[in-house]
Design a protein around this motif. Structure first.
Motif, PDB file in Angstrom:
ATOM      1  N   ASP A  91       6.531 -52.909   0.230  1.00  0.00           N
ATOM      2  CA  ASP A  91       5.625 -52.919  -0.917  1.00  0.00           C
ATOM      3  C   ASP A  91       6.163 -52.160  -2.122  1.00  0.00           C
ATOM      4  O   ASP A  91       5.616 -52.257  -3.219  1.00  0.00           O
ATOM      5  CB  ASP A  91       4.246 -52.375  -0.525  1.00  0.00           C
ATOM      6  CG  ASP A  91       4.292 -50.916  -0.109  1.00  0.00           C
ATOM      7  OD1 ASP A  91       5.365 -50.459   0.294  1.00  0.00           O
ATOM      8  OD2 ASP A  91       3.252 -50.248  -0.176  1.00  0.00           O
ATOM      9  N   SER A  92       7.250 -51.398  -1.954  1.00  0.00           N
ATOM     10  CA  SER A  92       7.852 -50.696  -3.090  1.00  0.00           C
ATOM     11  C   SER A  92       8.974 -51.503  -3.740  1.00  0.00           C
ATOM     12  O   SER A  92       9.626 -51.018  -4.664  1.00  0.00           O
ATOM     13  CB  SER A  92       8.403 -49.332  -2.636  1.00  0.00           C
ATOM     14  OG  SER A  92       7.354 -48.487  -2.226  1.00  0.00           O
ATOM     15  N   SER A  93       9.224 -52.712  -3.245  1.00  0.00           N
ATOM     16  CA  SER A  93      10.295 -53.558  -3.788  1.00  0.00           C
ATOM     17  C   SER A  93       9.674 -54.823  -4.363  1.00  0.00           C
ATOM     18  O   SER A  93       9.767 -55.910  -3.792  1.00  0.00           O
ATOM     19  CB  SER A  93      11.310 -53.904  -2.690  1.00  0.00           C
ATOM     20  OG  SER A  93      11.852 -52.733  -2.125  1.00  0.00           O
ATOM     21  N   ALA A  94       9.034 -54.687  -5.523  1.00  0.00           N
ATOM     22  CA  ALA A  94       8.230 -55.774  -6.088  1.00  0.00           C
ATOM     23  C   ALA A  94       9.067 -56.995  -6.469  1.00  0.00           C
ATOM     24  O   ALA A  94       8.667 -58.133  -6.214  1.00  0.00           O
ATOM     25  CB  ALA A  94       7.457 -55.269  -7.304  1.00  0.00           C
ATOM     26  N   SER A 123       1.622 -55.440  -4.836  1.00  0.00           N
ATOM     27  CA  SER A 123       2.993 -54.965  -5.014  1.00  0.00           C
ATOM     28  C   SER A 123       3.391 -54.956  -6.486  1.00  0.00           C
ATOM     29  O   SER A 123       4.018 -54.005  -6.968  1.00  0.00           O
ATOM     30  CB  SER A 123       3.956 -55.857  -4.218  1.00  0.00           C
ATOM     31  OG  SER A 123       5.280 -55.394  -4.338  1.00  0.00           O
ATOM     32  N   LEU A 124       3.026 -55.992  -7.220  1.00  0.00           N
ATOM     33  CA  LEU A 124       3.326 -56.037  -8.651  1.00  0.00           C
ATOM     34  C   LEU A 124       2.577 -54.933  -9.397  1.00  0.00           C
ATOM     35  O   LEU A 124       3.128 -54.290 -10.295  1.00  0.00           O
ATOM     36  CB  LEU A 124       2.955 -57.407  -9.225  1.00  0.00           C
ATOM     37  CG  LEU A 124       3.839 -58.590  -8.782  1.00  0.00           C
ATOM     38  CD1 LEU A 124       3.218 -59.912  -9.220  1.00  0.00           C
ATOM     39  CD2 LEU A 124       5.246 -58.454  -9.347  1.00  0.00           C
ATOM     40  N   GLY A 125       1.317 -54.718  -9.022  1.00  0.00           N
ATOM     41  CA  GLY A 125       0.554 -53.649  -9.663  1.00  0.00           C
ATOM     42  C   GLY A 125       1.123 -52.283  -9.380  1.00  0.00           C
ATOM     43  O   GLY A 125       1.165 -51.416 -10.252  1.00  0.00           O
ATOM     44  N   LYS A 126       1.588 -52.076  -8.151  1.00  0.00           N
ATOM     45  CA  LYS A 126       2.196 -50.794  -7.786  1.00  0.00           C
ATOM     46  C   LYS A 126       3.436 -50.520  -8.620  1.00  0.00           C
ATOM     47  O   LYS A 126       3.716 -49.374  -8.994  1.00  0.00           O
ATOM     48  CB  LYS A 126       2.553 -50.795  -6.303  1.00  0.00           C
ATOM     49  CG  LYS A 126       3.084 -49.476  -5.792  1.00  0.00           C
ATOM     50  CD  LYS A 126       3.332 -49.528  -4.293  1.00  0.00           C
ATOM     51  CE  LYS A 126       3.862 -48.189  -3.790  1.00  0.00           C
ATOM     52  NZ  LYS A 126       4.084 -48.207  -2.325  1.00  0.00           N
ATOM     53  N   ALA A 127       4.199 -51.591  -8.922  1.00  0.00           N
ATOM     54  CA  ALA A 127       5.401 -51.455  -9.751  1.00  0.00           C
ATOM     55  C   ALA A 127       5.073 -51.518 -11.234  1.00  0.00           C
ATOM     56  O   ALA A 127       5.984 -51.533 -12.070  1.00  0.00           O
ATOM     57  CB  ALA A 127       6.396 -52.553  -9.400  1.00  0.00           C
ATOM     58  N   ASP A 436      10.842 -45.529  -1.435  1.00  0.00           N
ATOM     59  CA  ASP A 436      10.043 -45.642  -2.648  1.00  0.00           C
ATOM     60  C   ASP A 436      10.693 -44.806  -3.745  1.00  0.00           C
ATOM     61  O   ASP A 436      11.824 -44.335  -3.598  1.00  0.00           O
ATOM     62  CB  ASP A 436       8.600 -45.222  -2.386  1.00  0.00           C
ATOM     63  CG  ASP A 436       8.494 -43.809  -1.833  1.00  0.00           C
ATOM     64  OD1 ASP A 436       9.522 -43.106  -1.775  1.00  0.00           O
ATOM     65  OD2 ASP A 436       7.376 -43.395  -1.456  1.00  0.00           O
ATOM     66  N   LEU A 437       9.981 -44.602  -4.851  1.00  0.00           N
ATOM     67  CA  LEU A 437      10.544 -43.861  -5.977  1.00  0.00           C
ATOM     68  C   LEU A 437      10.941 -42.449  -5.584  1.00  0.00           C
ATOM     69  O   LEU A 437      12.049 -41.983  -5.896  1.00  0.00           O
ATOM     70  CB  LEU A 437       9.520 -43.816  -7.126  1.00  0.00           C
ATOM     71  CG  LEU A 437       9.878 -42.931  -8.331  1.00  0.00           C
ATOM     72  CD1 LEU A 437      11.170 -43.389  -8.979  1.00  0.00           C
ATOM     73  CD2 LEU A 437       8.742 -42.907  -9.346  1.00  0.00           C
ATOM     74  N   MET A 463      17.775 -49.374  -7.407  1.00  0.00           N
ATOM     75  CA  MET A 463      16.357 -49.169  -7.694  1.00  0.00           C
ATOM     76  C   MET A 463      15.857 -50.245  -8.651  1.00  0.00           C
ATOM     77  O   MET A 463      14.752 -50.776  -8.481  1.00  0.00           O
ATOM     78  CB  MET A 463      16.127 -47.768  -8.278  1.00  0.00           C
ATOM     79  CG  MET A 463      16.323 -46.646  -7.282  1.00  0.00           C
ATOM     80  SD  MET A 463      16.130 -44.999  -8.029  1.00  0.00           S
ATOM     81  CE  MET A 463      14.361 -44.969  -8.345  1.00  0.00           C
ATOM     82  N   PHE A 464      16.665 -50.599  -9.638  1.00  0.00           N
ATOM     83  CA  PHE A 464      16.274 -51.654 -10.572  1.00  0.00           C
ATOM     84  C   PHE A 464      16.186 -53.001  -9.860  1.00  0.00           C
ATOM     85  O   PHE A 464      15.292 -53.804 -10.146  1.00  0.00           O
ATOM     86  CB  PHE A 464      17.286 -51.732 -11.721  1.00  0.00           C
ATOM     87  CG  PHE A 464      17.101 -50.667 -12.756  1.00  0.00           C
ATOM     88  CD1 PHE A 464      16.282 -50.869 -13.848  1.00  0.00           C
ATOM     89  CD2 PHE A 464      17.747 -49.448 -12.622  1.00  0.00           C
ATOM     90  CE1 PHE A 464      16.112 -49.887 -14.803  1.00  0.00           C
ATOM     91  CE2 PHE A 464      17.581 -48.447 -13.572  1.00  0.00           C
ATOM     92  CZ  PHE A 464      16.757 -48.666 -14.663  1.00  0.00           C
TER      93      PHE A 464
END
Length: 579
Positions: A91-94, A123-127, A436-437, A463-464
């Motif tokens: 979920d951290s890799s949108a 997932s998109l919202g988290k990113a 995650d971040l 990360m990008f």
């Protein structure tokens, strides 16, 4: 070294439990995990999951057509269960997930499961990729009526806006959704409003939630809000420690003739306990009994948790006895509260006895239960004991959560133990949990500290690829050091990456990088020159005093003013009624 290219192997209790003031020899009990029920689709957590995970983790495959072709080569026919399992772990890799979602949609026999769609939106919202999330949602609204976004879709979006510090965007989302005919016809009138207020309050925007609630009441004086909305606002004020504001909400309930229910009392008890006032909470428990309101598990759990946090274990265990008499009895949260309290007090023997007690009661511990042990060991500098506990849990079949890995990675990075950090991260990724971040940032800083510059730059770029924006502080430290070492081309590549997306450019006041030092020196020289010119011509001492306190940077001052005006405007927007 590319840490992604290989994976290293990792090697009936008495109710009258007495508080032990001295530590004795103990063993933390870890019962074997019962076998998980077989999934409806065995491939959801088996070979197909592993193959898709390998593709998503491949740093050479960038989101888009390249990644989509690699997914096609797997010849996997994705089921809803498989996709949900992948979304759960990544979920951290949108960005890679977005490609996976689009690829699955193109399958001829793909059935539209709303759970997968909502997982993608989350997932998109988290990113903070809100534009992409809205594109998905609007396409579905205009498409097949049977595949329109549901209640959970918009709750997810509202929650993500609130967590991103965008409460006004959350309110605008609610107002837009509330204007949709199909939504009004399908869901209860106040359900989404309750979710909006609840989310805003839980994310610390209780003042905005309260003002918006008051605005709606002023707009329709005949509207009588349900008791749940008062409970939500009361909880919001208590979460930020504003007891008087919570009491005003309770007074308003009495004024509006809204009768408090068990949730109202539970909210007050939980809030008082969170504010470290268990005695007041226990007085409220007596009031509940006098009014004939039967306490529930939330009430007892909150009081036991507060007593445990305060180290009042005899009283906490006494409350546990009272709870045990009830039909519902203690829950996993009850025992976790006691384990947390004992661990916080450094009484690991006492915490271990609580574990034995809960196991005897057929209430088996979960990963979160053991996280309290990890937190104590790592804080006390007992890293080896924590790693031993970790290995025992893995051998007993426990699925460790992201918090466990995060704590271990954080301490190992702080201790500079790169090999062990790599080992834990690879084990984490092998179990389908990506960094995650916070985890990525800690790894990059460790690699940088160990002068593994190429590996750090690799992780920064990756990360990008996964849709995670690095912290500006990390970027500045890296580029400053790269330029100092004559690696300007690499620094420029990182600069181009950061410039390609919007991001915060705030730095802590303590940061003094080479570029920051250069800018500060330039500013001092300019100020000295301007003051020198002023001294030559100025005869009024008051003018000198004014110049002495000028802002350090006119642009910074202007930005502060704009931000202040924007906050005022945003607040007015919430309060004022719309035409």
């Amino acid at each position: 070294m590319n840490i992604r290219r290989y994976v290293l192997p990792l090697t009936t209790a008495s109710r009258r439990l007495k508080y032990l003031s001295t530590q004795s020899l103990f063993t933390i009990p870890i019962p074997p995990q019962p076998p998980a029920p077989s999934p409806r689709n065995p491939n959801a957590t088996g070979t197909d999951f592993s193959r898709i995970s390998d593709v998503l983790l491949n740093p050479a495959l960038h989101p888009g057509s390249e990644l989509e072709k690699a997914l096609t080569r797997t010849e996997i026919n994705p089921s809803s269960e498989l996709l949900l399992e992948v979304f759960k772990h990544f979920d951290s890799s949108a960005k890679p997930l977005f490609t996976l979602f689009k690829w699955a949609q193109k399958k001829p026999d793909y059935k539209f499961p709303m759970e997968v769609f909502n997982a993608m939106v989350n997932s998109l919202g988290k990113a903070r990729e809100f534009d992409s999330a809205w594109c998905l949602i609007l396409d579905q609204i205009e498409g097949n009526p049977s595949e329109r976004p549901d209640f959970d879709t918009f709750v997810i979006l509202i929650r993500r806006y609130s967590r991103a510090g965008l409460p006004l965007a959350a309110i605008r989302t609610f107002e837009y959704v509330n204007s949709l005919d199909f939504f009004q016809d399908s869901y209860p009138e106040n359900s989404l409003l309750e979710s909006l207020l609840d989310t805003l309050c839980k994310e610390g925007h209780v003042r905005i939630a309260s003002k918006y609630f008051d605005k709606l009441r002023a707009k329709d004086p005949s509207w009588l809000p349900p008791v749940r909305m008062y409970n939500i606002l009361m909880n919001g004020w208590l979460r930020i420690g504003k007891l008087k504001h919570a009491e005003r909400v309770r007074e308003q309930m009495n004024k509006d003739d809204v009768q408090p229910n068990v949730v109202t009392y539970g909210t007050l008890v939980e809030g008082l306990c969170r504010m470290r006032r268990p005695d007041m909470a226990m007085e409220l428990l007596n009031e509940m009994k006098m009014k004939g309101v039967k306490p529930n598990a939330i009430v007892y759990n909150a009081i036991i948790d507060a007593l445990g946090e305060a180290g009042r274990f005899k009283e906490a265990l006494g409350m546990l006895e009272r709870f045990s008499i009830l039909e519902l009895g203690p829950t996993i949260y009850t025992y976790n509260s006691l384990v947390k309290g004992f661990c916080k007090a450094g009484d690991i023997a006492g915490a271990s006895k609580i574990l034995k007690m809960m196991i005897d009661d057929k209430c088996f511990p979960i990963s979160r239960t053991y996280n309290y042990f990890f937190k104590y060991f790592l804080k006390a500098g007992k890293t080896e004991v924590a790693l031993n506990l970790y290995n025992r849990m893995v051998r007993c079949g426990y699925e460790l959560d992201r918090l466990t890995y995060h704590m271990l990675v954080k301490v190992l990075c702080k201790e500079g133990r790169l090999d062990l950090t790599t080992q834990i991260i690879n084990e984490m990724r092998a179990r389908g949990i990506d960094l995650d971040l916070a985890g990525s940032t800690m790894l990059i800083h460790l690699l940088w500290k160990m002068q593994r510059y190429d590996d750090a730059v690799f992780e920064f770029k990756d990360m990008f690829r996964r849709g995670i924006v690095p912290q500006h502080l990390t970027y500045r430290r890296m580029t400053d050091e790269l330029e100092r070492r004559g690696m300007s081309r690499t620094a420029q590549k990182l600069h181009d990456l950061m410039q390609s997306i919007p991001h915060s450019t705030k730095l802590p006041n303590t940061y003094r990088g080479s570029r920051a030092s250069y800018e500060r020196k330039t500013y001092i020289l300019k100020r000295a020159e301007s003051m020198s010119e002023l001294l030559k011509t100025c005869k009024d001492p008051k003018e000198l005093v004014k110049n002495r306190h000028q802002p350090e940077n006119v642009l910074v001052s202007a930005h502060k003013l704009i931000d202040h005006i924007q906050r005022k405007a945003n607040l007015s927007l919430v309060i004022s009624s719309r035409t």
